[in-house]
Design an enzyme around this catalytic site. Structure first.
Site, PDB file in Angstrom:
ATOM      1  N   HIS A   1      38.225  42.869  34.830  1.00  0.00           N
ATOM      2  CA  HIS A   1      37.454  41.645  35.076  1.00  0.00           C
ATOM      3  C   HIS A   1      37.100  41.097  33.698  1.00  0.00           C
ATOM      4  CE1 HIS A   1      37.264  42.174  39.360  1.00  0.00           C
ATOM      5  NE2 HIS A   1      36.819  43.403  39.216  1.00  0.00           N
TER       6      HIS A   1
ATOM      7  N   GLU B   1      33.687  53.255  39.425  1.00  0.00           N
ATOM      8  CA  GLU B   1      32.578  52.899  38.517  1.00  0.00           C
ATOM      9  C   GLU B   1      31.516  53.998  38.358  1.00  0.00           C
ATOM     10  OE1 GLU B   1      31.148  49.091  39.899  1.00  0.00           O
ATOM     11  OE2 GLU B   1      33.077  48.136  39.560  1.00  0.00           O
TER      12      GLU B   1
ATOM     13  N   ASP C   1      40.999  39.459  36.880  1.00  0.00           N
ATOM     14  CA  ASP C   1      40.650  38.036  36.899  1.00  0.00           C
ATOM     15  C   ASP C   1      40.052  37.708  35.537  1.00  0.00           C
ATOM     16  OD1 ASP C   1      38.049  39.102  37.190  1.00  0.00           O
ATOM     17  OD2 ASP C   1      37.818  38.391  39.242  1.00  0.00           O
TER      18      ASP C   1
ATOM     19  N   ASN D   1      38.764  54.381  39.223  1.00  0.00           N
ATOM     20  CA  ASN D   1      38.842  52.930  39.002  1.00  0.00           C
ATOM     21  C   ASN D   1      37.542  52.433  38.365  1.00  0.00           C
ATOM     22  OD1 ASN D   1      40.324  50.405  39.634  1.00  0.00           O
ATOM     23  ND2 ASN D   1      38.602  49.952  41.002  1.00  0.00           N
TER      24      ASN D   1
ATOM     25  N   GLU E   1      42.204  44.906  39.278  1.00  0.00           N
ATOM     26  CA  GLU E   1      41.315  43.836  39.776  1.00  0.00           C
ATOM     27  C   GLU E   1      41.313  42.641  38.816  1.00  0.00           C
ATOM     28  OE1 GLU E   1      37.430  45.263  40.992  1.00  0.00           O
ATOM     29  OE2 GLU E   1      38.241  47.127  41.779  1.00  0.00           O
TER      30      GLU E   1
END
Ligand SMILES: *[C@@H]1O[C@H](CO)[C@@H](O)[C@H](O)[C@H]1NC(C)=O
Ligand SMILES: *[C@@H]1O[C@H](CO)[C@@H](O)[C@H](O)[C@H]1NC(C)=O
Ligand SMILES: *[C@@H]1O[C@H](CO)[C@@H](O)[C@H](O)[C@H]1NC(C)=O
Ligand SMILES: *[C@@H]1O[C@H](CO)[C@@H](O)[C@H](O)[C@H]1NC(C)=O
Length: 358
Positions: free
Chosen positions: A244, A167, A276, A208, A274
């Site tokens: 996400h 990030e 979701d 990432n 990741e």
């Protein structure tokens, strides 16, 4: 034992989502049980290296959860959700602790699950000793190199990949202001990648981030970073799209494929790291149907882009999802309910993987 194809063929004769049979019903029919083919088995047949999950330390007393989390048929890859972050691995300067990371990594080794390790450099979850004072640039570079040498050295040979830098960009593609950028300048990224490459030459080295799922100024900035890292000789590069996402607001399958292909065209591997998909509560069957389609789109995009090696969900079980704690009024983001019933999203992912295999 029924094959997974026949499980899914049987499911296909009734509307997938409308039927939404409970896991108990499936078990009664002999269709699935905890050792029957799972998402990782299907993903492997579809050409992916793995279908994986993050696991966090508070789940380690839940035996039912662990029977799924550590089943390599269901999850062929594991990421420690928190245990390898800086505040836990170097809580005091020069004092290293691997207890929390090892508690996730060692069982994954025993279960023959691939390990993605996470993360050597982030701006969050840093220890107080690091953030509570100002450092000079050479001091912070040395702290960073010492940390990486110790942590990546401890896990040397055990991690398929490291999320080296997490990030680092703003949404507009400029560098995020962090202690790293503000003290060292943008070269901190190169420093981190080179340090991880030196400590574990076999690991894949990932950049990432979130909101990297469709082409934007942010993804273009990541592309430019990758080219810079390539120019200075950093090997084994990868890009992790955290994914996400929000139910009903995910990028289309086509946009996700175009974006993934743009990363792969740089000559690096990619992964969904990741995944979701959170929903405004209360959830409804209609929202879960949309969510199922959204999950399927992202998984199918990864399957269809050569160079996307696998998909990791950011936990598979609602009670351990980070979403309700961070996004007020949202939840229902994972593949399994609190009852351990598989949601429509689980079946949609299984179906996408199974059709890709056939
Ligand atoms: C679960 O499936 C496996 C085969 O995948 C079979 O050997 C086992 O007996 C099944 N267990 C139950 C409780 O049905
Ligand atoms: C695990 O430990 C937590 C915290 O101590 C507790 O709240 C939870 O109920 C425990 N879970 C199980 C399944 O024992
Ligand atoms: C760090 O330096 C800045 C600017 O010189 C200063 O405002 C700040 O108070 C310092 N922080 C600490 C924790 O010493
Ligand atoms: C993307 O960057 C370009 C120039 O680099 C700028 O003109 C444009 O406004 C940016 N778009 C967004 C959505 O920030």
């Amino acid at each position: 034992m029924k094959t997974t194809a026949s499980i899914l063929a049987a499911l296909a004769t009734s509307p997938l989502v409308a039927a939404a049979p409970t896991i108990i019903e499936h078990e009664k029919r002999g269709w699935v049980n905890w050792t029957s083919p799972g998402l990782n088995d299907l993903a492997r047949k579809a050409g992916l290296m793995y279908f994986g999950t993050a696991i966090d330390n508070p789940s380690l007393n839940n035996t039912k959860y662990l029977s799924i989390a550590r089943d390599a048929h269901e999850f062929g890859q594991v990421t420690p959700a928190n245990g390898q972050k800086w505040m836990y691995t170097e809580p005091e300067q020069g004092v290293f602790s691997f207890e929390m990371g090892d508690a996730i990594i060692n069982p994954a080794i025993a279960s023959q699950q691939i390990r993605r390790c996470h993360t050597t450099l982030w701006h969050n979850q840093l220890p107080d000793w690091l953030t509570s004072r100002n450092w000079t640039s050479p001091e912070l570079v040395s702290i960073l190199e010492t940390h990486i040498a110790a942590v990546v050295g401890h896990y040397k040979g055990l991690c398929y990949a490291w999320d080296v830098v997490n990030e680092a960009f703003n949404e507009d593609g400029t560098f995020r202001s962090t202690i790293w950028l503000d003290t060292i300048g943008p070269s901190y990224i190169e420093t981190a990648f080179k340090a991880v490459a030196a400590a574990d030459p076999d690991a894949k080295l990932y950049y990432n981030d979130y909101n990297l799922e469709s082409i934007s100024n942010k993804t273009r900035a990541v592309g430019a970073l990758i080219r810079r890292l390539q120019d200075c000789g950093v090997p084994n590069l990868g890009v992790g799209m955290q994914a996400h996402l929000i139910t009903g607001m995910t990028p289309s399958y086509t946009d996700q494929v175009a974006n993934m292909q743009a990363f792969v065209d740089l000559g690096v591997e990619i992964a969904v790291t990741e995944l979701d998909i959170r929903t405004e509560l209360p959830s409804t069957p209609e929202k879960e149907e949309t969510q199922a389609q959204n999950y399927a789109d992202t998984v199918k995009a990864c399957v269809d882009v050569q160079g996307c090696v696998g998909v990791t969900v950011w936990d598979f079980y609602d009670p351990y999802s980070w979403v309700p704690g961070v996004f007020e009024g949202e939840g229902d983001a994972t593949l399994y309910r609190e009852s351990f019933e598989r949601k429509p999203a689980w079946w949609a992912v299984a179906e996408v993987l199974d059709s890709a295999a056939n």
